[in-house]
Design an enzyme around this catalytic site. Structure first.
Site, PDB file in Angstrom:
ATOM      1  N   HIS A 193      17.307   0.871  23.853  1.00  0.00           N
ATOM      2  CA  HIS A 193      16.840   0.425  22.510  1.00  0.00           C
ATOM      3  C   HIS A 193      15.543  -0.239  22.613  1.00  0.00           C
ATOM      4  O   HIS A 193      14.631   0.110  22.021  1.00  0.00           O
ATOM      5  CB  HIS A 193      17.936  -0.456  21.770  1.00  0.00           C
TER       6      HIS A 193
HETATM    7  C1  BDR Z   1      20.717  -3.533  19.936  1.00  0.00           C
HETATM    8  O1  BDR Z   1      21.881  -4.383  20.298  1.00  0.00           O
HETATM    9  C2  BDR Z   1      21.867  -4.978  21.499  1.00  0.00           C
HETATM   10  O2  BDR Z   1      23.163  -4.906  22.147  1.00  0.00           O
HETATM   11  C3  BDR Z   1      20.971  -4.402  22.494  1.00  0.00           C
HETATM   12  O3  BDR Z   1      20.201  -5.157  23.115  1.00  0.00           O
HETATM   13  C4  BDR Z   1      19.917  -3.605  21.043  1.00  0.00           C
HETATM   14  O4  BDR Z   1      18.998  -4.814  20.848  1.00  0.00           O
HETATM   15  C5  BDR Z   1      21.205  -2.276  19.818  1.00  0.00           C
HETATM   16  O5  BDR Z   1      22.024  -2.228  18.879  1.00  0.00           O
END
Ligand code: BDR
Ligand code: CA
Length: 313
Positions: free
Chosen positions: A243
């Site tokens: 992400h």
């Molecule tokens: C986001 O949530 C976190 O778990 C990850 O680091 C990312 O920023 C994805 O939904």
């Protein structure tokens, strides 16, 4: 030499946050003015420590790391140890950091930096819940028009949510902060699950980091092997979504991404859909456009960029 872009990374590391920070620190186009930690994937005491571990892993102990909000603005903190492990950075063995945590509060650092730097020169890169950013805007509204751009990881629409059927984690944890940011009038680029679920690791991609033969390369391989198992079993994919690195990759090579300038509004009332980012992709509401909403990424080039940059550390 081309001018570097000044950024503040606001983050809750998190293995994918860690890769994003390493990508930024490896990239000469970016000048990381500071890293501000927020409670999110794990509590603040761990996220700020993890941010320092990552700076040291990058060989950059001079980067300033600040601790910010311990909890969201209105709601109770929800964390994600089920995804990231107890430390938030499970996977590699990383030494306790030696570099100090800055004494200044993260929100004060954000305010002071934006008031000091040339208006329109600093980009904010939130990779976690938006609490610190919203608090800074509330504390000193004069910073708002001075922000160049906010490029954030958060939200999801076509892909649905990841923490509830409707909501993505970062927005769900602090929907009220997201509401403040989305209504601030500042140009926002949103990197939602619709994009990040196309930036998947694979055994080959993880091996490419390991084969760099460097400490950061090996640590990333170990982090990703831990992190990807959660999404692999949930979605049945061969790999997990990277992400947060998409935010930094967008700053470096925006042409790898595509999207649309639309209205995005966040749900802050209904428990059922709390934190849902309602993306008016087809322009049916007449609500004012506020977000460049990304929807696609050239994932081959994205991984090529990542491995090439991490190889420089
Ligand atoms: C986001 O949530 C976190 O778990 C990850 O680091 C990312 O920023 C994805 O939904
Ligand atoms: Ca994150």
């Amino acid at each position: 030499m081309p001018e570097t872009r000044k950024i503040i990374i606001d983050t809750d590391p998190g293995q994918d946050d860690a890769v994003a920070i390493l990508l930024a620190l490896a990239s000469p186009e970016l000048d990381v003015l500071g890293i501000t930690a927020v409670a999110g994937n794990v509590p603040l005491a761990l996220t700020e420590k993890n941010a320092r571990k990552i700076c040291e892993l990058a060989g950059k102990p001079g980067i300033k790391v600040f601790a910010g909000a311990v909890r969201p603005m209105v709601r109770h903190l929800v964390t994600a140890e089920n995804v990231h492990g107890k430390t938030g950075l499970d996977g590699p063995e990383l030494p306790e950091p030696e570099m100090p945590l800055q004494k200044q509060h993260a929100v004060d650092f954000i305010v002071e930096t934006l008031m000091r730097e040339e208006p329109g020169s600093v980009t904010l890169c939130p990779l976690g819940p938006l609490t610190n950013i919203a608090l800074a805007m509330v504390r000193e509204p004069r910073i708002v028009p001075r922000i160049r751009e906010i490029v954030l990881m958060g939200g999801g629409f076509f892909e649905g949510g990841n923490v509830t059927p409707a909501a993505e984690f970062n927005i769900y944890v602090d929907p009220h902060a997201a509401d403040v940011v989305l209504k601030s009038g500042i140009p926002v680029v949103m990197v939602p699950l619709d994009v990040t679920h196309k930036a998947l690791t694979s055994a080959k991609r993880v091996a490419a980091f390991r084969e760099l033969g460097t400490r950061p390369g090996l640590a990333i391989a170990e982090m990703l092997e831990f992190f990807e198992r959660f999404d692999e079993s949930k979605y049945g994919t061969d790999g997990g979504p990277l992400h947060d690195p998409c935010v930094i990759a967008y700053l470096l090579q925006p042409e790898l991404f595509s999207g649309r300038y639309i209205n995005v509004t966040v749900e802050t009332a209904s428990e059922l859909t709390m934190g849902m980012t309602v993306a008016d992709w087809w322009g049916v509401t007449g609500r004012e456009k506020n977000v460049t909403y990304l929807r696609d990424v050239d994932h081959e080039q994205f991984f090529r960029l990542l491995v090439e940059r991490i190889g420089r550390l």
